[in-house]
Enzyme design. Structure first.
Site, PDB file in Angstrom:
ATOM      1  N   ARG A  15      35.997  46.946  35.593  1.00  0.00           N
ATOM      2  CA  ARG A  15      36.562  46.087  36.335  1.00  0.00           C
ATOM      3  C   ARG A  15      37.504  44.994  36.227  1.00  0.00           C
ATOM      4  O   ARG A  15      36.763  43.944  35.985  1.00  0.00           O
ATOM      5  CB  ARG A  15      35.231  45.386  37.723  1.00  0.00           C
ATOM      6  CG  ARG A  15      35.125  44.809  38.410  1.00  0.00           C
ATOM      7  CD  ARG A  15      33.810  44.421  39.475  1.00  0.00           C
ATOM      8  NE  ARG A  15      34.060  43.984  40.637  1.00  0.00           N
ATOM      9  CZ  ARG A  15      34.123  42.762  40.906  1.00  0.00           C
ATOM     10  NH1 ARG A  15      34.654  41.916  39.266  1.00  0.00           N
ATOM     11  NH2 ARG A  15      34.400  41.678  41.527  1.00  0.00           N
ATOM     12  N   LYS A  71      36.421  35.958  32.669  1.00  0.00           N
ATOM     13  CA  LYS A  71      34.514  35.709  33.636  1.00  0.00           C
ATOM     14  C   LYS A  71      34.694  33.992  32.110  1.00  0.00           C
ATOM     15  O   LYS A  71      35.861  34.217  31.173  1.00  0.00           O
ATOM     16  CB  LYS A  71      33.610  36.197  33.013  1.00  0.00           C
ATOM     17  CG  LYS A  71      33.539  37.549  34.699  1.00  0.00           C
ATOM     18  CD  LYS A  71      32.161  38.163  34.056  1.00  0.00           C
ATOM     19  CE  LYS A  71      31.816  38.764  35.487  1.00  0.00           C
ATOM     20  NZ  LYS A  71      31.066  40.288  35.873  1.00  0.00           N
TER      21      LYS A  71
HETATM   22  N1  LIG Z   1      29.441  46.007  39.140  1.00  0.00           N
HETATM   23  C1  LIG Z   1      30.713  45.060  38.889  1.00  0.00           C
HETATM   24  N2  LIG Z   1      30.172  43.885  39.783  1.00  0.00           N
HETATM   25  C2  LIG Z   1      30.738  42.603  40.215  1.00  0.00           C
HETATM   26  N3  LIG Z   1      31.055  41.672  41.091  1.00  0.00           N
HETATM   27  C3  LIG Z   1      31.271  40.681  41.204  1.00  0.00           C
HETATM   28  C4  LIG Z   1      31.525  39.593  39.453  1.00  0.00           C
HETATM   29  C5  LIG Z   1      31.767  38.596  39.461  1.00  0.00           C
HETATM   30  O1  LIG Z   1      33.408  38.348  39.433  1.00  0.00           O
HETATM   31  P1  LIG Z   1      34.475  37.985  40.762  1.00  0.00           P
HETATM   32  O2  LIG Z   1      33.695  36.618  41.209  1.00  0.00           O
HETATM   33  O3  LIG Z   1      35.404  38.310  39.485  1.00  0.00           O
HETATM   34  O4  LIG Z   1      34.662  39.462  41.572  1.00  0.00           O
HETATM   35  N4  LIG Z   1      31.331  40.960  38.751  1.00  0.00           N
HETATM   36  C6  LIG Z   1      30.793  42.138  39.024  1.00  0.00           C
HETATM   37  C7  LIG Z   1      30.730  42.567  37.652  1.00  0.00           C
HETATM   38  O5  LIG Z   1      30.584  42.463  36.560  1.00  0.00           O
HETATM   39  N5  LIG Z   1      30.322  43.778  37.972  1.00  0.00           N
END
Ligand SMILES: Nc1nc2ncc(COP(=O)(O)O)nc2c(=O)[nH]1
Length: 287
Positions: free
Chosen positions: A267, A228
């Protein structure tokens, strides 16, 4: 033959997940515009292959998402989302993976559960579709309740807090109570502070440093820091943030911090890096 190997694999359940360490949720974005891997896995074959790679790299859970959640991402049609992810879910479940589905849409969540998905991961903070609590209550599946303010289009304007930890905890508690009132069992609910969703860098660091405040609500806690922007800003050189693919070591370091705060799961994109970091935590903790 590979097919005969696949046939022997028994599909996993949520209960099969280890409970003696922080788990690794590998990110599989089947989208064309996610910020760090957008478009690489848009066709099912490539997505399934990537999912298997994450599984063999040690992912305890694979988080399958068909819609980019980055700030400003446009809302896609649930049918398009389902066409992207249902075939991927079916194949990865057959391969023995535990699957979470990153969706804000009730219809997609229902279809994913029917396809064998184990967990619903909803980044909307219940701002998207009011029917989600009822579906989660009916199906009894674990549900990730993530904190966000506004929508993908507006959340960047909502990163204003007096005390970000206290406010995010309070807003998540309120959402949690709505789900419990709708008949969702508390043990189904996994909380997530939603780093980067209506939060600036200093908010993310404060939330990461106080996961105990979320655990005090009595639920598992999931943390998403991987690649991020706040990590890119931390590692900036001459004012230029580190590019997303160069943020995996910093992400693994946040995995150590989350594990030390007893996070249920992290994650991440780089599964191997966080599994290795968790082995270091295990070895360190046994001396
Ligand atoms: N539960 C949860 N879900 C998520 N989904 C997408 C993203 C955005 O990141 P990406 O674009 O790398 O998926 N961040 C989260 C998060 O911090 N927590």
């Amino acid at each position: 033959s590979p097919l005969s190997v696949i046939r022997k694999i028994k599909p996993k359940t949520f209960a099969d997940l280890p409970d003696d360490r922080t788990l690794v949720m590998g990110i599989l974005n089947v989208t064309e515009d996610s910020f760090s891997d957008g478009g690489k896995f848009l066709d099912s074959g490539a997505a399934i292959e990537q999912g298997l790679k994450l599984l063999y790299a040690g992912a305890d859970i694979i988080d399958v998402g068909g819609e980019s959640t980055r700030p400003g991402a446009e809302d896609i049609d649930p049918e398009v989302e389902q066409a992207r992810i249902i075939p991927v879910i079916e194949s990865l479940v057959k391969a023995g993976a535990v699957i979470s589905v990153d969706t804000m849409h009730v219809d997609t969540a229902r279809a994913a559960i029917a396809a064998g998905a184990h967990i619903i991961n909803d980044v909307s903070g219940l701002t998207h579709e009011p029917g989600m609590p009822q579906l989660i209550a009916e199906t009894g599946v674990p549900y990730v309740l993530m904190h966000r303010r506004g929508t993908a289009a507006t959340m960047v304007t909502e990163a204003n807090y007096q005390d970000v930890v206290a406010e995010v905890v309070a807003e998540l508690r309120e959402l949690r109570d709505k789900f419990v009132a709708a008949g969702v069992a508390p043990e189904q609910i996994i909380l997530d502070p939603g780093l980067g969703f209506a939060k600036d860098a200093e908010h993310n660091w404060a939330l990461l440093a106080h996961l105990e405040k979320f655990e005090a609500l009595g639920h598992k806690v999931l943390v998403g820091t991987s690649r991020k922007r706040f990590l890119g800003e931390l590692l900036a050189e001459a004012g230029k943030p580190r590019e997303p693919l160069g943020r995996d070591a910093a992400t693994a370091a946040t995995t150590v911090l989350a594990a030390r705060e007893q996070a249920w799961a992290v994650r991440v994109h780089d599964v191997q890096g966080s599994r290795d970091a968790l082995e270091v935590v295990r070895a360190y903790g046994s001396h």
